[in-house]
Design a protein around this motif. Structure first.
Motif, PDB file in Angstrom:
ATOM      1  N   VAL A  12       0.837  -1.201   0.000  1.00  0.00           N
ATOM      2  CA  VAL A  12       0.000   0.000   0.000  1.00  0.00           C
ATOM      3  C   VAL A  12       0.874   1.254   0.000  1.00  0.00           C
ATOM      4  O   VAL A  12       0.621   2.198  -0.762  1.00  0.00           O
ATOM      5  CB  VAL A  12      -0.973  -0.008   1.205  1.00  0.00           C
ATOM      6  CG1 VAL A  12      -1.621   1.354   1.405  1.00  0.00           C
ATOM      7  CG2 VAL A  12      -2.030  -1.081   1.021  1.00  0.00           C
ATOM      8  N   LEU A  13       1.907   1.284   0.836  1.00  0.00           N
ATOM      9  CA  LEU A  13       2.778   2.452   0.892  1.00  0.00           C
ATOM     10  C   LEU A  13       3.500   2.680  -0.435  1.00  0.00           C
ATOM     11  O   LEU A  13       3.572   3.806  -0.925  1.00  0.00           O
ATOM     12  CB  LEU A  13       3.789   2.311   2.034  1.00  0.00           C
ATOM     13  CG  LEU A  13       3.212   2.468   3.441  1.00  0.00           C
ATOM     14  CD1 LEU A  13       4.245   2.066   4.487  1.00  0.00           C
ATOM     15  CD2 LEU A  13       2.748   3.892   3.667  1.00  0.00           C
ATOM     16  N   LEU A  14       4.022   1.623  -1.019  1.00  0.00           N
ATOM     17  CA  LEU A  14       4.700   1.775  -2.312  1.00  0.00           C
ATOM     18  C   LEU A  14       3.714   2.144  -3.419  1.00  0.00           C
ATOM     19  O   LEU A  14       4.033   2.951  -4.304  1.00  0.00           O
ATOM     20  CB  LEU A  14       5.458   0.506  -2.673  1.00  0.00           C
ATOM     21  CG  LEU A  14       6.681   0.202  -1.804  1.00  0.00           C
ATOM     22  CD1 LEU A  14       7.314  -1.127  -2.221  1.00  0.00           C
ATOM     23  CD2 LEU A  14       7.695   1.318  -1.875  1.00  0.00           C
ATOM     24  N   GLY A  15       2.510   1.582  -3.375  1.00  0.00           N
ATOM     25  CA  GLY A  15       1.484   1.940  -4.358  1.00  0.00           C
ATOM     26  C   GLY A  15       1.092   3.408  -4.259  1.00  0.00           C
ATOM     27  O   GLY A  15       0.961   4.095  -5.279  1.00  0.00           O
ATOM     28  N   LEU A  16       0.926   3.914  -3.042  1.00  0.00           N
ATOM     29  CA  LEU A  16       0.620   5.332  -2.860  1.00  0.00           C
ATOM     30  C   LEU A  16       1.788   6.199  -3.323  1.00  0.00           C
ATOM     31  O   LEU A  16       1.585   7.259  -3.916  1.00  0.00           O
ATOM     32  CB  LEU A  16       0.287   5.622  -1.397  1.00  0.00           C
ATOM     33  CG  LEU A  16      -1.073   5.150  -0.917  1.00  0.00           C
ATOM     34  CD1 LEU A  16      -1.198   5.305   0.596  1.00  0.00           C
ATOM     35  CD2 LEU A  16      -2.178   5.915  -1.618  1.00  0.00           C
TER      36      LEU A  16
END
Length: 121
Positions: A12-16
């Motif tokens: 999620v953090l890398l996607g954001l």
């Protein structure tokens, strides 16, 4: 359970991070002047780098590399907006005018504008 939660937090953090960096890239390409471009670069690019570095820090866990990543995150949070401010201030001091829409325009031509443009050509 914890490893699965950690994995999805990283994703999620890398996607954001990728999302905000993509939005910043589109903004820099599409926006009309240096002031708008500096604004989008400082805001969304800082968030994109922040999310990506936070994902990297979570991936490293409790290691020295995670501490360095968090320090890099703070460095990015301080330098990106500062650099954008310096660029905008320099542009203002050298007389670069912002691109402003005409009063009452929404970006689309009205019928009267199209007829006037056609007659003047």
């Amino acid at each position: 359970m914890i490893e699965t939660l950690r994995f999805w937090a990283i994703v999620v953090l890398l996607g954001l991070g990728v999302l905000f960096t993509f939005v910043s890239t589109v903004g820099v390409i599409r926006l009309p002047d240096v002031y708008s471009r500096a604004h989008t670069a400082s805001q969304t690019d800082t968030l994109g780098a922040g999310f990506a570095l936070a994902g990297v820090a979570v991936a490293f866990g409790w290691q020295h590399a995670a501490v360095y990543t968090v320090l890099l995150l703070f460095f990015v949070f301080i330098t990106n907006p500062t650099a954008a401010h310096a660029i905008s201030r320099s542009a203002a001091e050298t007389g670069v005018e912002p691109v402003l829409a005409a009063e009452g325009e929404d970006g689309n031509e009205t019928e009267g504008d199209a007829e006037t443009d056609g007659e003047s050509r």
